[in-house]
Enzyme design. Sequence first.
Site, PDB file in Angstrom:
ATOM      1  N   GLU A 123      42.260  44.449  41.966  1.00  0.00           N
ATOM      2  CA  GLU A 123      41.520  43.407  41.244  1.00  0.00           C
ATOM      3  C   GLU A 123      40.641  44.019  40.154  1.00  0.00           C
ATOM      4  OE1 GLU A 123      41.699  40.171  41.451  1.00  0.00           O
ATOM      5  OE2 GLU A 123      39.920  39.567  40.329  1.00  0.00           O
ATOM      6  N   TYR A 150      36.882  50.221  37.704  1.00  0.00           N
ATOM      7  CA  TYR A 150      35.775  50.377  36.756  1.00  0.00           C
ATOM      8  C   TYR A 150      35.152  51.757  36.858  1.00  0.00           C
ATOM      9  CZ  TYR A 150      31.327  49.636  34.407  1.00  0.00           C
ATOM     10  OH  TYR A 150      30.261  49.749  33.554  1.00  0.00           O
ATOM     11  N   VAL A 151      34.901  52.362  35.692  1.00  0.00           N
ATOM     12  CA  VAL A 151      34.142  53.614  35.628  1.00  0.00           C
ATOM     13  C   VAL A 151      33.041  53.401  34.585  1.00  0.00           C
ATOM     14  CG1 VAL A 151      34.225  56.082  35.068  1.00  0.00           C
ATOM     15  CG2 VAL A 151      36.147  55.009  36.251  1.00  0.00           C
ATOM     16  N   GLY A 187      38.836  61.685  34.297  1.00  0.00           N
ATOM     17  CA  GLY A 187      39.838  61.554  35.353  1.00  0.00           C
ATOM     18  C   GLY A 187      39.380  60.726  36.545  1.00  0.00           C
ATOM     19  N   ILE A 188      38.198  60.104  36.432  1.00  0.00           N
ATOM     20  CA  ILE A 188      37.680  59.336  37.582  1.00  0.00           C
ATOM     21  C   ILE A 188      38.485  58.045  37.778  1.00  0.00           C
ATOM     22  CG2 ILE A 188      35.649  58.152  38.523  1.00  0.00           C
ATOM     23  CD1 ILE A 188      33.928  60.249  37.022  1.00  0.00           C
ATOM     24  N   GLY A 189      38.824  57.390  36.679  1.00  0.00           N
ATOM     25  CA  GLY A 189      39.647  56.175  36.761  1.00  0.00           C
ATOM     26  C   GLY A 189      41.003  56.483  37.386  1.00  0.00           C
ATOM     27  N   ASN A 209      43.448  44.194  25.732  1.00  0.00           N
ATOM     28  CA  ASN A 209      42.861  45.402  26.325  1.00  0.00           C
ATOM     29  C   ASN A 209      43.852  46.573  26.253  1.00  0.00           C
ATOM     30  OD1 ASN A 209      41.390  47.240  27.751  1.00  0.00           O
ATOM     31  ND2 ASN A 209      41.128  45.961  29.583  1.00  0.00           N
ATOM     32  N   TYR A 251      47.644  52.195  32.126  1.00  0.00           N
ATOM     33  CA  TYR A 251      48.563  51.869  33.223  1.00  0.00           C
ATOM     34  C   TYR A 251      50.009  52.221  32.861  1.00  0.00           C
ATOM     35  CZ  TYR A 251      44.609  49.489  35.372  1.00  0.00           C
ATOM     36  OH  TYR A 251      43.403  49.211  35.941  1.00  0.00           O
ATOM     37  N   GLU A 278      59.961  41.081  32.124  1.00  0.00           N
ATOM     38  CA  GLU A 278      60.657  40.038  32.887  1.00  0.00           C
ATOM     39  C   GLU A 278      60.167  38.626  32.557  1.00  0.00           C
ATOM     40  OE1 GLU A 278      60.522  40.922  37.073  1.00  0.00           O
ATOM     41  OE2 GLU A 278      61.411  42.914  36.827  1.00  0.00           O
TER      42      GLU A 278
END
Lengths: 166, 166
Positions: A84, A87-88, A96-98, A125, A132, A144
């Site tokens: 859901e 956030y960083v 690299g935290i995300g 965004n 991603y 799709e």
Amino acid sequence: MNFRVRAATKEDCKDVSRMIMVSWHLQLQRDGFCQNPFFECLVAEIPEEIILIQLKQNFHNIFVGYALYFYTYSTWKGRSLYLEDLYVMPEFRGNGIGKGLLCKVAEVGRSKQCVRLQLSVLNWNTPSRDFYAAKGGQDLTVSEGWHFVRFDGQNLDNLANDAPKI
Amino acid sequence: MNFRVRAATKEDCKDVSRMIMVSWHLQLQRDGFCQNPFFECLVAEIPEEIILIQLKQNFHNIFVGYALYFYTYSTWKGRSLYLEDLYVMPEFRGNGIGKGLLCKVAEVGRSKQCVRLQLSVLNWNTPSRDFYAAKGGQDLTVSEGWHFVRFDGQNLDNLANDAPKI
């Protein structure tokens, strides 16, 4: 950067709700830390001294990000996870935290035999969409043609009012 | 048409999986009828004599549709429902059974203080898109530009393998 990712506790709810920028941490606490929780949450944290040096101010909280997810279900594929929120804090991005949070969620999913990790991202965004995509996420709306539909407010009430009586 | 909608039981899993057209009803049974179920399910049924007359054949099952959903969570709005599947057997469409199932899911959501009911629908599936739109569902992919992203297979494994170790 030296950071760790761990499961959130009830005590983290205040920090998580501060990052979400909502005031209802008691509701988060009730819904996420109960017998059948509506979500699970991971938090990312770094050693306090790094923050004190970076921000050059007295900042007691070492909590710098979170990932909030829950279990969903595909009738074709079985157990799945839905991310859901990821956030960083802006000051700590690019370390690299995300990615660490995302990978940890995937690891949780695998340990629970989930075959999918899904999420939604807004059209504008592009940093998130690129992030991603670079990690292997397929944009199913593009490939799709999946659309995302929501009922809320009066429309949801109208449906509920029309439910057949047994 | 005279029909009723009721909560599915473990014994309905075989019928539900037949409608989904998968063979794994035992997995459905394990995942949906356990202590922290991954989904809940409603089924629609009609009196057996109606089927016997309509199909003019010996058909013992009075199960004609189902709605399979689970609980999700919005960090902005709280408890939500996600409708994964809504299905009515083709021979029994046009009788309000799909609407009955949808409304019953909304009623379940309201009873659990859910503020949203969400679902995904494919671009080409205009009958479903029109059906949901007519009931007040907003297409957020069109109005707000939400995209739907999925990690699965090797991409999901790669993420999990990269999870930071504690």
